[in-house]
Design an enzyme around this catalytic site. Structure first.
Site: not given
Length: 307
Positions: A19, A113, A115, A164, A218
């Site tokens: 990521e 958490r 991202n 995201n 995403d």
């Protein structure tokens, strides 16, 4: 005219859950993370080599953004904290200098958490949270935060499922944001002077009539013409989208299913680097990081965080 672009894997670039790609113009390097391994990675363009580093003392590394004016310093999303990390870009371990800020410290949110996270063109850090233990779609306990130079942290958006992709268009004064659980990309008017987003509207919708076919939007990047590149988890695809009319201009297909994000890089900012995940798929080439050349587009330099 069919576009003849080329997709190639980067050497030794595997991540279990890749990521947060960030291209650093100064070092001609792509930085990215392996979230659940708490690793930060650097692809050196000159050497064509990937360096991996375990960040000591943290369990998750959700994004990595270099710090403006401070060599080898990065902000990294670590659980529900954002930390400052020192890394020389080569060593196999790296250290946390300090916690920059914490969020959602109540017991209820220990399933959350950080991202994705990025700096806006003025160096403000935008980063959001998501639920990662239990059903990510059940409770919208995520929030999107903004950190400004000097230490001010504010909530930009509450009621977020999976915070995201983020992108900005300075010419048009727009900000783009993805909450994966909404299956769409939203465009906001953006005041660059004050870092304030307003007037959301949907510019790209990935909902399908059959819920099991829903692609999950995403990560997000933007090219110099203002087109968006929307990565799809579950969808083998990055969609190049014109946000002014929602039209899909190009579908870039990958040999693995879960595409997590992308960033423009290379000496001319015309290579699209793409991260993927092996978390729910397992077998290679899942988890590979790719570079795409020949797309006939280019990006803009990514901003660093101003502390």
């Amino acid at each position: 005219m069919k576009m003849s672009y080329k997709i190639e894997p980067l050497p030794n670039s595997y991540t279990h859950l890749g990521e947060g790609p960030h291209w650093d113009v100064e070092t001609q390097s792509l930085y990215y993370v392996d979230i659940e391994a708490a690793k930060i990675l650097r692809y050196d363009y000159q050497e064509n080599k990937v360096y991996h580093s375990q960040v000591e003392g943290i369990e998750l590394a959700a994004f990595i953004v270099p710090v403006e004016g401070q060599k080898n310093k990065f902000v990294v999303g670590a659980g529900r904290s954002v930390v400052v990390v020192t890394w020389d870009g080569v060593s196999e371990t790296s250290k946390v200098d300090r916690v920059l800020f914490d969020v959602q410290q109540d017991e209820q949110f220990k399933v959350n958490r950080f991202n994705d996270g990025k700096a806006d063109p003025r160096g403000r850090l935008f980063a959001g949270t998501m639920r990662y233990i239990g059903d990510e779609f059940k409770d919208r306990w995520g929030e999107l935060y903004k950190y400004e130079k000097g230490g001010k942290v504010s909530v930009v958006k509450s009621d977020v499922g999976i915070s995201n992709g983020l992108a900005w268009n300075e010419k048009l004064k727009k900000f783009y944001y993805i909450d994966t659980t909404d299956y769409e990309v939203k465009e906001y008017d953006y005041d660059f002077e004050n870092g304030v987003a307003s007037n959301p509207k949907v510019v790209f919708d990935l909902r399908k009539p059959n819920p099991k076919d829903n692609l999950l939007p995403d990560g997000l990047t933007i090219d110099s013409d203002g087109n968006l590149y929307v990565a799809t988890f579950n969808g083998h695809t990055i969609y190049k989208v014109n946000p002014s009319n929602g039209k899909v201009l190009l579908e870039i297909k990958f040999p693995c299913k879960h595409i997590t994000s992308s960033a423009w890089g290379g000496p001319n900012l015309d290579i699209l680097f793409v991260t993927t995940s092996a978390k729910f798929e397992g077998d290679a080439p899942a988890g590979t990081t790719y570079k795409i050349t020949g797309l006939g587009a280019k990006g803009l330099p990514m901003a660093k965080v101003q502390l």
